[in-house]
Design an enzyme around this catalytic site. Structure first.
Site, PDB file in Angstrom:
ATOM      1  N   HIS A  37      -2.647  -5.401   1.580  1.00 11.74           N
ATOM      2  CA  HIS A  37      -3.749  -6.049   1.449  1.00 11.74           C
ATOM      3  C   HIS A  37      -3.396  -7.321   1.246  1.00 11.74           C
ATOM      4  O   HIS A  37      -2.587  -7.733   0.302  1.00 11.74           O
ATOM      5  CB  HIS A  37      -4.510  -5.292   0.526  1.00 11.74           C
ATOM      6  CG  HIS A  37      -5.653  -6.109   0.175  1.00 11.74           C
ATOM      7  ND1 HIS A  37      -6.888  -6.155   0.627  1.00 11.74           N
ATOM      8  CD2 HIS A  37      -5.834  -7.027  -1.026  1.00 11.74           C
ATOM      9  CE1 HIS A  37      -7.683  -6.981   0.100  1.00 11.74           C
ATOM     10  NE2 HIS A  37      -7.269  -7.552  -0.852  1.00 11.74           N
ATOM     11  N   GLU A  39      -9.812 -10.813  -7.240  1.00  8.96           N
ATOM     12  CA  GLU A  39      -8.935  -9.781  -7.260  1.00  8.96           C
ATOM     13  C   GLU A  39      -7.765  -9.917  -8.082  1.00  8.96           C
ATOM     14  O   GLU A  39      -7.359  -8.846  -8.508  1.00  8.96           O
ATOM     15  CB  GLU A  39      -8.471  -9.696  -5.836  1.00  8.96           C
ATOM     16  CG  GLU A  39      -9.508  -9.267  -4.793  1.00  8.96           C
ATOM     17  CD  GLU A  39      -9.132  -9.246  -3.280  1.00  8.96           C
ATOM     18  OE1 GLU A  39      -8.156  -9.572  -2.858  1.00  8.96           O
ATOM     19  OE2 GLU A  39     -10.235  -8.957  -2.486  1.00  8.96           O
ATOM     20  N   LYS A  86       0.740  -1.113  -0.116  1.00  8.49           N
ATOM     21  CA  LYS A  86      -0.168  -0.016  -0.049  1.00  8.49           C
ATOM     22  C   LYS A  86       0.958   1.151  -0.065  1.00  8.49           C
ATOM     23  O   LYS A  86       2.242   1.191   0.208  1.00  8.49           O
ATOM     24  CB  LYS A  86      -1.066   0.105   1.411  1.00  8.49           C
ATOM     25  CG  LYS A  86      -2.036  -1.361   1.115  1.00  8.49           C
ATOM     26  CD  LYS A  86      -3.115  -0.918   2.174  1.00  8.49           C
ATOM     27  CE  LYS A  86      -3.898  -1.908   2.194  1.00  8.49           C
ATOM     28  NZ  LYS A  86      -5.008  -1.823   3.289  1.00  8.49           N
ATOM     29  N   ASN A  98      -2.059   0.497   6.844  1.00 10.19           N
ATOM     30  CA  ASN A  98      -1.655  -0.966   7.175  1.00 10.19           C
ATOM     31  C   ASN A  98      -0.829  -1.608   6.392  1.00 10.19           C
ATOM     32  O   ASN A  98      -0.835  -2.894   6.362  1.00 10.19           O
ATOM     33  CB  ASN A  98      -2.866  -1.583   7.614  1.00 10.19           C
ATOM     34  CG  ASN A  98      -3.668  -2.053   6.690  1.00 10.19           C
ATOM     35  OD1 ASN A  98      -3.605  -1.706   5.540  1.00 10.19           O
ATOM     36  ND2 ASN A  98      -4.762  -2.995   7.004  1.00 10.19           N
TER      37      ASN A  98
END
Ligand code: CMP
Length: 140
Positions: free
Chosen positions: A117, A128, A11, A114
């Site tokens: 993912h 995904e 991320k 965080n």
């Protein structure tokens, strides 16, 4: 245990801090193999589409803005029981709750920022992966 695939995102909080390699090293040391990887800057459409399941959550707007804020690295990971293996090395969503030695405990900043993912099931992993990768981009 079968060799399967899962989907991972490194991320914006991690790319911003130049932690792409550090995260990938932890994934590889956990027995996962990177069989596809690309660095992208997510569009609003991609971020909203990818996280559509969370669209009614109070944090949805914040989540979409964050995912568009800096580049991310999307990856396909392969290994024995890849979804579970990846979730184990990622740790709990909130780094405050994550076990020692997990990516989120060691590197994440907050429940929003965080660091990674990971897909939560084999079924969602397939969805995904297909959201970001063409079959020929995955080289196992
Ligand atoms: P991820 O595994 O990418 O799936 C959805 C994301 O929403 C999750 O990780 C968190 O980064 C984010 N998220 C979950 N709960 C909150 C929250 N309370 N506030 C902000 N972001 C959240």
């Amino acid at each position: 245990m079968a060799v399967t695939r899962t989907f991972s995102i490194i991320k914006p909080d991690a790319t911003r801090r130049n932690l792409t390699g550090a995260v990938t090293k932890m994934l590889e040391e956990a027995g996962l193999r990177v069989v596809a990887s690309k660095r992208i800057h997510m569009s609003k459409e991609q971020a909203e589409g990818f996280y559509a399941v969370h669209k009614d959550r109070p944090f949805f707007g914040e989540l979409v803005e964050f995912m568009m804020s800096e580049p991310v690295v999307v990856q396909v990971l392969e290994g024995e029981d890849a979804v579970t293996r990846n979730r184990d090395i990622m740790g709990a969503t909130n780094p405050a709750d994550a076990a020692a030695g997990t990516i989120r405990k060691e590197l994440a900043l907050s429940i929003g920022e965080n660091t990674v993912h990971g897909s939560d099931s084999d079924e969602n992993a397939a969805i995904e992966i297909a959201f970001f990768f063409k079959p020929e981009e995955i080289v196992g």
